[in-house]
Design a protein around this motif. Structure first.
Motif, PDB file in Angstrom:
ATOM      1  N   LEU A 131      -4.776   9.239  11.503  1.00 44.03           N
ATOM      2  CA  LEU A 131      -5.860   8.936  10.555  1.00 44.03           C
ATOM      3  C   LEU A 131      -5.340   8.130   9.369  1.00 44.03           C
ATOM      4  O   LEU A 131      -6.009   7.213   8.891  1.00 44.03           O
ATOM      5  CB  LEU A 131      -6.544  10.223  10.081  1.00 44.03           C
ATOM      6  N   ILE A 132      -4.152   8.444   8.890  1.00 37.62           N
ATOM      7  CA  ILE A 132      -3.598   7.670   7.762  1.00 37.62           C
ATOM      8  C   ILE A 132      -3.279   6.250   8.237  1.00 37.62           C
ATOM      9  O   ILE A 132      -3.579   5.267   7.559  1.00 37.62           O
ATOM     10  CB  ILE A 132      -2.338   8.349   7.168  1.00 37.62           C
TER      11      ILE A 132
ATOM     12  N   TYR B 202     -12.761   7.902   4.724  1.00 38.70           N
ATOM     13  CA  TYR B 202     -11.812   8.271   3.660  1.00 38.70           C
ATOM     14  C   TYR B 202     -12.460   9.302   2.735  1.00 38.70           C
ATOM     15  O   TYR B 202     -11.851  10.319   2.378  1.00 38.70           O
ATOM     16  CB  TYR B 202     -11.504   6.977   2.895  1.00 38.70           C
TER      17      TYR B 202
ATOM     18  N   ARG C 181     -12.715  12.619   4.576  1.00 34.59           N
ATOM     19  CA  ARG C 181     -11.409  13.285   4.746  1.00 34.59           C
ATOM     20  C   ARG C 181     -10.936  13.914   3.452  1.00 34.59           C
ATOM     21  O   ARG C 181     -10.335  14.979   3.439  1.00 34.59           O
ATOM     22  CB  ARG C 181     -10.373  12.272   5.256  1.00 34.59           C
TER      23      ARG C 181
ATOM     24  N   LYS D 284      -8.031  -1.479   6.591  1.00 30.63           N
ATOM     25  CA  LYS D 284      -8.448  -2.306   5.448  1.00 30.63           C
ATOM     26  C   LYS D 284      -7.431  -3.404   5.164  1.00 30.63           C
ATOM     27  O   LYS D 284      -7.783  -4.507   4.766  1.00 30.63           O
ATOM     28  CB  LYS D 284      -8.774  -1.482   4.214  1.00 30.63           C
TER      29      LYS D 284
ATOM     30  N   SER E  32      -6.499   4.350   8.619  1.00 29.42           N
ATOM     31  CA  SER E  32      -7.147   4.148   7.318  1.00 29.42           C
ATOM     32  C   SER E  32      -6.455   3.018   6.551  1.00 29.42           C
ATOM     33  O   SER E  32      -7.097   2.076   6.087  1.00 29.42           O
ATOM     34  CB  SER E  32      -7.080   5.459   6.523  1.00 29.42           C
ATOM     35  N   ILE E  33      -5.156   3.119   6.424  1.00 32.77           N
ATOM     36  CA  ILE E  33      -4.431   2.109   5.636  1.00 32.77           C
ATOM     37  C   ILE E  33      -4.523   0.752   6.321  1.00 32.77           C
ATOM     38  O   ILE E  33      -4.881  -0.252   5.707  1.00 32.77           O
ATOM     39  CB  ILE E  33      -2.951   2.521   5.460  1.00 32.77           C
TER      40      ILE E  33
ATOM     41  N   HIS F 290       0.847  -1.191   0.000  1.00 34.94           N
ATOM     42  CA  HIS F 290       0.000   0.000   0.000  1.00 34.94           C
ATOM     43  C   HIS F 290       0.882   1.240   0.000  1.00 34.94           C
ATOM     44  O   HIS F 290       1.921   1.277   0.647  1.00 34.94           O
ATOM     45  CB  HIS F 290      -0.906   0.013   1.235  1.00 34.94           C
ATOM     46  N   SER F 291       0.437   2.239  -0.733  1.00 34.29           N
ATOM     47  CA  SER F 291       1.179   3.497  -0.763  1.00 34.29           C
ATOM     48  C   SER F 291       0.423   4.528   0.060  1.00 34.29           C
ATOM     49  O   SER F 291      -0.820   4.524   0.077  1.00 34.29           O
ATOM     50  CB  SER F 291       1.287   3.964  -2.222  1.00 34.29           C
ATOM     51  N   THR F 292       1.170   5.405   0.715  1.00 35.67           N
ATOM     52  CA  THR F 292       0.493   6.452   1.482  1.00 35.67           C
ATOM     53  C   THR F 292      -0.047   7.538   0.552  1.00 35.67           C
ATOM     54  O   THR F 292      -0.720   8.450   1.002  1.00 35.67           O
ATOM     55  CB  THR F 292       1.440   7.095   2.520  1.00 35.67           C
TER      56      THR F 292
ATOM     57  N   LEU G 193      -7.326  10.741  -3.299  1.00 39.29           N
ATOM     58  CA  LEU G 193      -7.479  11.394  -2.004  1.00 39.29           C
ATOM     59  C   LEU G 193      -6.721  12.722  -2.087  1.00 39.29           C
ATOM     60  O   LEU G 193      -5.516  12.713  -2.377  1.00 39.29           O
ATOM     61  CB  LEU G 193      -6.874  10.484  -0.933  1.00 39.29           C
TER      62      LEU G 193
ATOM     63  N   PHE H 155       1.677  13.311   1.523  1.00 42.52           N
ATOM     64  CA  PHE H 155       1.014  13.874   2.698  1.00 42.52           C
ATOM     65  C   PHE H 155       2.051  14.181   3.773  1.00 42.52           C
ATOM     66  O   PHE H 155       1.858  15.055   4.597  1.00 42.52           O
ATOM     67  CB  PHE H 155      -0.055  12.910   3.213  1.00 42.52           C
TER      68      PHE H 155
HETATM   69  N1  URA Z   1      -4.114   5.812   1.802  1.00 35.69           N
HETATM   70  C1  URA Z   1      -5.160   5.365   2.542  1.00 35.69           C
HETATM   71  O1  URA Z   1      -5.683   4.280   2.330  1.00 35.69           O
HETATM   72  N2  URA Z   1      -5.593   6.141   3.530  1.00 35.69           N
HETATM   73  C2  URA Z   1      -5.050   7.342   3.809  1.00 35.69           C
HETATM   74  O2  URA Z   1      -5.494   7.974   4.725  1.00 35.69           O
HETATM   75  C3  URA Z   1      -3.956   7.811   3.040  1.00 35.69           C
HETATM   76  C4  URA Z   1      -3.509   7.011   2.029  1.00 35.69           C
END
Ligand code: URA
Length: 438
Positions: free
Chosen positions: A182-183, A168, A171, A190, A186-187, A85-87, A117, A210
């Motif tokens: 929160l990041i 998400y 935001r 899931k 969120s990441i 996963h990438s931020t 996002l 970010f």
């Molecule tokens: N990717 C995500 O899934 N969530 C975030 O908050 C930022 C990047």
């Protein structure tokens, strides 16, 4: 349980206080059941954005969001299921080429991704640029496809981390994205719900990320690795630079095309390098390769032999898409017209402000400024000159792919201004800044 009302709970964070685990569960459960409204959740997100969360609160928030839906069991030994996963960055289409390469190497990749996002693009929007491709799937279908062909590329379902799906989207349009807790939640919510054994995180650092400083990115990487480890997953965080966009395209169909081109071994060097660095970590976590060089050789083989393209075609077909795009990327949507962005002076490109380019892409319709907006898959920006290139005055730096020429001057000016052009040649900029393993 807690006896406090939702406004009282929001007030705790607004005033800089800390939540108990029970309070966090109460808030997320209430949000999932729609007892906590979108506007209350947005206010809470802003309070968290401004006042932060302790590691303990962040872990509790992550687990509460994970448990807002189903936690999947994929069936095989957990270790062979690895995701990445990438931020979030600009031009970051890595998932679309990485997933089939890694799956073609024998790792199972159950990938749950997000939409664009803020100024960054999202894998789901890019995948939907493939005609017919559906990112919606039941959990049963997700498990079956992951085990049958080695990969499924989906969005959060109503079953997997539904609290993140809704938060998400809120935001994205309320200025509350760039928050470490929160990041992290969120990441990981899931990803932890996917049933994986290992996770590779691409933590982006720089103007278009970010996290704009190495210090902040290290803090986010530390938070992700710590919470992932607490949840008993093997997690590696790779800190990669995001000052300029990755590769040469920004926009959904354009980026999907560039990712497919990588599978034809025709990709910009930076995109291929990041893909291979992250892929090597995935192969190692899954135990499919012992060393980085072994992993790189295996990944290159899947490109040279066509196995990665065949894998992507399998995935696209399984998800209802037109798999002909894999061999004929020209079938992807194209905009009606193009506008050239010209250099106003001669020199060397030192960088392209990824934030500015990303925001211009959003303004052009490649991303959203309201949660209910649709994106136009065909629009975007192609960078003809990138860092290190020498340009003459009047050369084309970039091209805007637009549906009409009217009103494009502002976007062209913005992209031109994003280019830093100087007299001297720039030095080499490392793509990978650090790797944190646990
Ligand atoms: N990717 C995500 O899934 N969530 C975030 O908050 C930022 C990047």
């Amino acid at each position: 349980m807690t006896s406090l009302t939702i406004p009282e709970l929001i007030g705790i964070k607004r005033d800089g206080g800390s939540f108990t685990e029970a309070q966090i569960h109460h808030l997320i459960e209430g949000f999932t059941a729609s007892r906590v409204t979108d506007y209350q959740m947005t206010a809470l997100a802003m309070a968290i954005y401004l006042n932060g969360m302790s590691p303990k609160e962040t872990a509790a928030l992550t687990l509460a969001m994970r448990d807002s839906g189903r936690v999947v069991s994929l069936g095989g030994p957990e270790r062979i299921y690895v995701d990445k996963h990438s931020t979030g960055g600009v031009g970051d289409k890595v998932s679309i080429c990485l997933a089939p390469i890694v799956a073609a190497c024998g790792v199972r990749v159950p990938m749950v991704s997000g939409r664009g996002l803020g100024h960054t693009g999202g894998t789901l929007d890019k995948l939907e640029a493939i005609p017919g491709f559906s990112v919606d799937m039941t959990v049963e279908a997700f498990i079956e496809q992951t085990n049958r062909i080695g990969c499924a590329l989906i969005g959060q379902t109503a079953d997997i981390a539904p609290a993140d799906k809704r938060l998400y989207a809120l935001r994205d349009v309320t200025g509350t994205v760039a928050s470490i807790p929160l990041i992290t939640a969120s990441i990981l919510s899931k990803k932890l719900a996917e049933g994986i054994g290992g996770l590779v995180l691409d933590v982006k650092v720089g103007r278009g990320a970010f996290m704009q400083t190495l210090e902040d990115a290290r803090e986010l990487a530390g938070s992700l690795v710590r919470v992932g480890h607490l949840a008993k997953k093997k997690v590696t965080a790779v800190l990669t630079t995001m000052d300029s966009p990755l590769g040469r395209t920004i926009g959904n169909a354009l980026e999907t095309r560039e990712a497919i081109e990588l599978l034809h071994d025709q990709a910009p060097a930076d995109l291929k390098e990041i893909t291979f660095v992250l892929g090597a970590e995935m192969l190692r976590l899954a135990g499919v390769a012992k060393t980085e060089s072994e992993a790189r050789a295996r990944m290159q083989d899947t490109i040279t032999s066509g196995a990665a393209r065949a894998k992507l075609a399998e995935i696209v077909t399984a998800q209802g898409g037109d798999a002909r795009v894999v061999e004929e990327p020209d079938r992807l949507a194209k905009s009606k017209t193009r506008v050239a962005v010209k250099a106003s002076k001669a020199g060397f490109v030192h960088g392209i402000d990824a934030m500015e380019v990303g925001l211009t892409g959003v303004a052009m319709g490649a991303g959203r400024t309201r949660a209910d907006q649709a994106v136009d898959p065909a629009v975007g920006i192609v960078l003809h000159a990138v860092r290190g290139d020498r340009v003459a005055e009047g050369d084309t730096l970039a091209e805007l792919h637009v549906q009409a020429r009217k009103g494009t001057k502002e976007w062209a000016d913005r992209v031109a201004a994003a280019y830093a052009i100087k007299k001297t040649r720039p030095g080499v900029q490392p793509l990978v800044l650090d790797v944190i393993r646990r």
